[in-house]
Design a protein around this motif. Structure first.
Motif, short mmCIF file in Angstrom:
data_model
loop_
_atom_site.label_atom_id
_atom_site.label_comp_id
_atom_site.label_asym_id
_atom_site.label_seq_id
_atom_site.Cartn_x
_atom_site.Cartn_y
_atom_site.Cartn_z
N MET A 1 52.34 36.00 31.62
CA MET A 1 51.01 35.80 32.18
C MET A 1 49.95 36.41 31.26
O MET A 1 50.14 37.49 30.72
CB MET A 1 50.92 36.46 33.56
CG MET A 1 51.63 35.73 34.67
SD MET A 1 50.76 34.21 35.10
CE MET A 1 49.25 34.88 35.79
N GLU A 2 48.86 35.69 31.08
CA GLU A 2 47.73 36.22 30.34
C GLU A 2 46.44 35.82 31.05
O GLU A 2 46.38 34.80 31.75
CB GLU A 2 47.73 35.75 28.90
CG GLU A 2 47.64 34.27 28.69
CD GLU A 2 47.68 33.91 27.19
OE1 GLU A 2 48.28 34.66 26.41
OE2 GLU A 2 47.10 32.87 26.83
N LYS A 3 45.43 36.68 30.86
CA LYS A 3 44.16 36.47 31.55
C LYS A 3 43.04 36.51 30.54
O LYS A 3 42.84 37.51 29.85
CB LYS A 3 43.96 37.57 32.61
CG LYS A 3 42.69 37.43 33.42
CD LYS A 3 42.60 38.52 34.48
CE LYS A 3 41.37 38.34 35.34
NZ LYS A 3 41.28 39.41 36.37
N SER A 192 47.34 40.51 28.45
CA SER A 192 48.63 39.83 28.44
C SER A 192 49.75 40.78 28.85
O SER A 192 49.81 41.92 28.39
CB SER A 192 48.92 39.27 27.05
OG SER A 192 50.23 38.72 26.99
N GLU A 193 50.63 40.28 29.69
CA GLU A 193 51.84 41.04 30.04
C GLU A 193 52.81 41.08 28.87
O GLU A 193 53.68 41.95 28.81
CB GLU A 193 52.52 40.41 31.25
CG GLU A 193 51.72 40.54 32.55
CD GLU A 193 52.45 39.96 33.74
OE1 GLU A 193 53.51 39.31 33.53
OE2 GLU A 193 51.98 40.13 34.87
N LYS A 194 52.65 40.15 27.93
CA LYS A 194 53.54 40.10 26.78
C LYS A 194 53.14 41.08 25.69
O LYS A 194 53.91 41.33 24.77
CB LYS A 194 53.58 38.68 26.20
CG LYS A 194 54.21 37.64 27.10
CD LYS A 194 54.23 36.28 26.41
CE LYS A 194 54.88 35.23 27.29
NZ LYS A 194 54.90 33.90 26.61
N LYS A 198 50.93 46.49 27.28
CA LYS A 198 50.82 45.56 28.40
C LYS A 198 49.54 45.78 29.21
O LYS A 198 49.24 46.89 29.64
CB LYS A 198 52.05 45.73 29.32
CG LYS A 198 52.06 44.81 30.52
CD LYS A 198 53.29 45.04 31.36
CE LYS A 198 53.28 44.18 32.61
NZ LYS A 198 54.47 44.42 33.46
N ASP A 199 48.77 44.70 29.35
CA ASP A 199 47.56 44.69 30.18
C ASP A 199 46.60 45.84 29.85
O ASP A 199 45.96 46.40 30.74
CB ASP A 199 47.93 44.73 31.67
CG ASP A 199 48.59 43.45 32.13
OD1 ASP A 199 48.29 42.39 31.55
OD2 ASP A 199 49.40 43.49 33.07
N HIS A 243 39.42 44.49 35.58
CA HIS A 243 40.59 43.65 35.35
C HIS A 243 41.89 44.42 35.17
O HIS A 243 42.97 43.85 35.30
CB HIS A 243 40.35 42.78 34.12
CG HIS A 243 39.11 41.94 34.21
ND1 HIS A 243 39.05 40.78 34.94
CD2 HIS A 243 37.87 42.12 33.66
CE1 HIS A 243 37.83 40.26 34.84
NE2 HIS A 243 37.10 41.05 34.07
N THR A 244 41.81 45.70 34.85
CA THR A 244 43.01 46.50 34.62
C THR A 244 42.66 47.97 34.77
O THR A 244 41.48 48.34 34.76
CB THR A 244 43.57 46.24 33.20
OG1 THR A 244 44.76 47.00 33.01
CG2 THR A 244 42.57 46.63 32.13
#
Length: 516
Positions: A1-3, A192-194, A198-199, A243-244
């Motif tokens: 997942m990416e934002k 991105s979780e990748k 991470k994030d 967002h995070t």
């Protein structure tokens, strides 16, 4: 997942297609603020369709024959291995002279290219020198305007842009490094979780370092030092926290920001409302007081990194690292008292004028640190000095690899007795980096054979030795170790890249060697 944290253009009608490539796996590329920031810039161009490409990318929207341009981000010398493997993966002839009109233009940018693009000149149609955000707008404007013209017409137009070098046109024309402002901070455009982080929302709060250590390419390539205004940093923090909960502050000298205490205080206040996980890129040993450590601890950081660079105060003065043993000891004491669980300490060996006494001084410094901080987790990370183009030590000799191995072995034996973890450098890999950083000719034939022979350390050394026997290259160790001519009036191969006035670099080197 990416934002995506910016509004992408909808219903674009692109006139050209581009790949923007990062020479590593996706998790590393998605942790690179510079790479993502430039991708965002291109992505917001109405006339350009752009994709992110990584070494492990399996599928793309645009086929090679549909591409107009491919850009590579090149941060480290060894990146060239992955770049050449990516050429092979997409069946792209690696040499620009072998790519006809059916292939896209291929270029690169980044610190390695800005410092000295000569070893890689045969691979690229053109290169970007300096801060990419300024020059990329002009590059893509030309590519769009000239999209229906020949490669030669495009390259001629690109060569007129300040901050662009076209290798086929030679080195007689100076190429000025382009410098960006930081009036608007760079911050993470895609969560991105990748990502390796991470994030994490990364904010660049400053660029460059006023300390300008004589070996440090990051300092000298990024002059003048620029600080993002406090107001803009606060706005970025607020935006990121929507967002995070993970915030990272980036810069070569983050603690040197004139409003650093205010930035930390703001984050601490935010943390009282909702937990904030804060990371700093690095700490400066003379700017690490209670406020810094308490903020890190309250925001969940367990350990940090400081660079002492050299074991003795004498050698630290030679490299322009104005840092005393007492400042280092006080920093580590603060880190322990105010709640960190450990520190990674970074040092170098093989620096100009280094003696055995300097190595013993590093051992004794670590002894003092260990004795004063019982139960504190300590790691000593040791690399060897690599002379870099565009720094005051670009004229300096690279220490002999065998001598460096002896010093490392001695250090490992003594540091292990203290119960401190030591992470030593690879002297052989440092040797290869040294060659790539100061070579004034194309190394395309050599590098292609290295990749053909496996692309590992053994391939680097064996290929060089074989080519040396054939008279195509000089002897490996002597070539890497040679000092560059010290006459400041004698031109260096990369002098056409205008980064810092050469006389300033030469004066700094002379002053450093006087201080020994």
């Amino acid at each position: 997942m990416e934002k995506f944290l910016y509004e992408r253009l909808k219903n674009k009608t692109p006139k050209i297609n581009a790949w923007f490539a990062f020479p590593a796996i996706e998790s590393f590329g998605m942790a690179s603020l510079g790479f993502l920031s430039i991708f965002k810039q291109i992505d917001l161009m109405e006339d350009v369709f752009v994709e992110r490409i990584f070494s492990d990318t399996k599928a793309t929207a645009a086929n090679l024959e549909e591409l107009d341009v491919i850009g590579f981000s090149n941060s480290f010398e060894i990146d060239i291995l992955t770049i050449l493997k990516m050429f092979s993966k997409y069946k792209i002839p690696p040499l620009s002279k072998d790519r006809n009109e059916n292939y896209p233009l291929i270029f690169a940018g980044g610190p390695v290219i800005t410092a000295n693009p000569l070893p890689y000149q045969d691979f690229y149609d053109f290169v970007s020198i300096g801060d990419a955000r300024v020059v990329f707008e002009k590059i893509f404007q030309v590519l769009v305007e000239k999209r229906n013209e020949s490669k030669e017409a495009k390259l001629q137009a690109l060569s007129e842009i300040e901050g662009v070098w076209v290798p086929k046109y030679g080195t007689k024309k100076p190429v000025k490094k382009i410098t960006d402002t930081l009036e608007e901070p760079l911050y993470t455009p895609i969560l991105s979780e990748k990502s390796y982080f991470k994030d994490t929302f990364i904010i660049e709060i400053e660029r460059g370092c006023p300390k300008t250590c004589n070996f440090c390419i990051a300092s000298w390539l990024n002059l003048p030092v620029r600080y993002t205004p406090l107001k803009k940093i606060i706005e970025a923090i607020d935006f990121g926290l929507q967002h995070t909960d993970k915030i990272a502050l980036l810069g070569a000298y983050v603690a040197g920001h004139p409003d650093f205490d205010k930035i930390l205080e703001y984050i601490r206040e935010k943390n009282k409302i909702n937990p904030v996980e804060l990371t700093l890129s690095s700490l400066r040993a003379d700017l690490t007081g209670e406020n810094v450590i308490r903020t890190l601890v309250e925001c969940g950081q367990r350990s940090a990194t400081i660079a002492v660079e050299a074991g003795s105060e004498r050698l630290r003065k030679v490299i322009n690292k104005d840092l005393t043993d007492e400042q280092i000891l006080k920093t580590i004491e603060n880190a322990r008292i105010y709640g960190l669980k450990g520190l990674k300490i970074y040092a170098m060996i093989g620096l100009p004028t280094e003696t055995d006494e300097d190595i013993e001084a590093l051992i004794n410094l670590m002894k003092r640190i260990k004795a004063a901080n019982k139960g504190f987790e300590l790691t000593l990370s040791v690399s060897s000095f690599i002379p870099k183009a565009q720094t005051p030590f670009q004229w300096s000799k690279k220490a002999d690899s065998k001598e460096l191995d002896v010093k490392l072995t001695h250090l490992k034996n003594e540091i292990s007795k203290l119960g401190i973890t030591m992470r030593p450098t690879s002297v052989d890999w440092d040797l290869i980096q040294s060659i790539l950083s100061r070579t004034g000719i194309s190394l395309s034939s050599y590098l292609l054979k290295v990749v053909e022979n496996g692309g590992n350390l053994g391939a680097f050394k064996q290929t060089w030795r074989k080519m040396a026997k054939e008279g195509l290259l000089p002897e490996l160790n002597s070539y890497a170790a040679q000092p560059i001519p010290e006459n400041p009036d004698e031109p260096l191969p990369w002098d056409f890249i205008c980064v810092t006035d050469k006389q300033i670099l030469k004066k700094r080197q002379k002053d450093a060697l006087k201080s020994r």
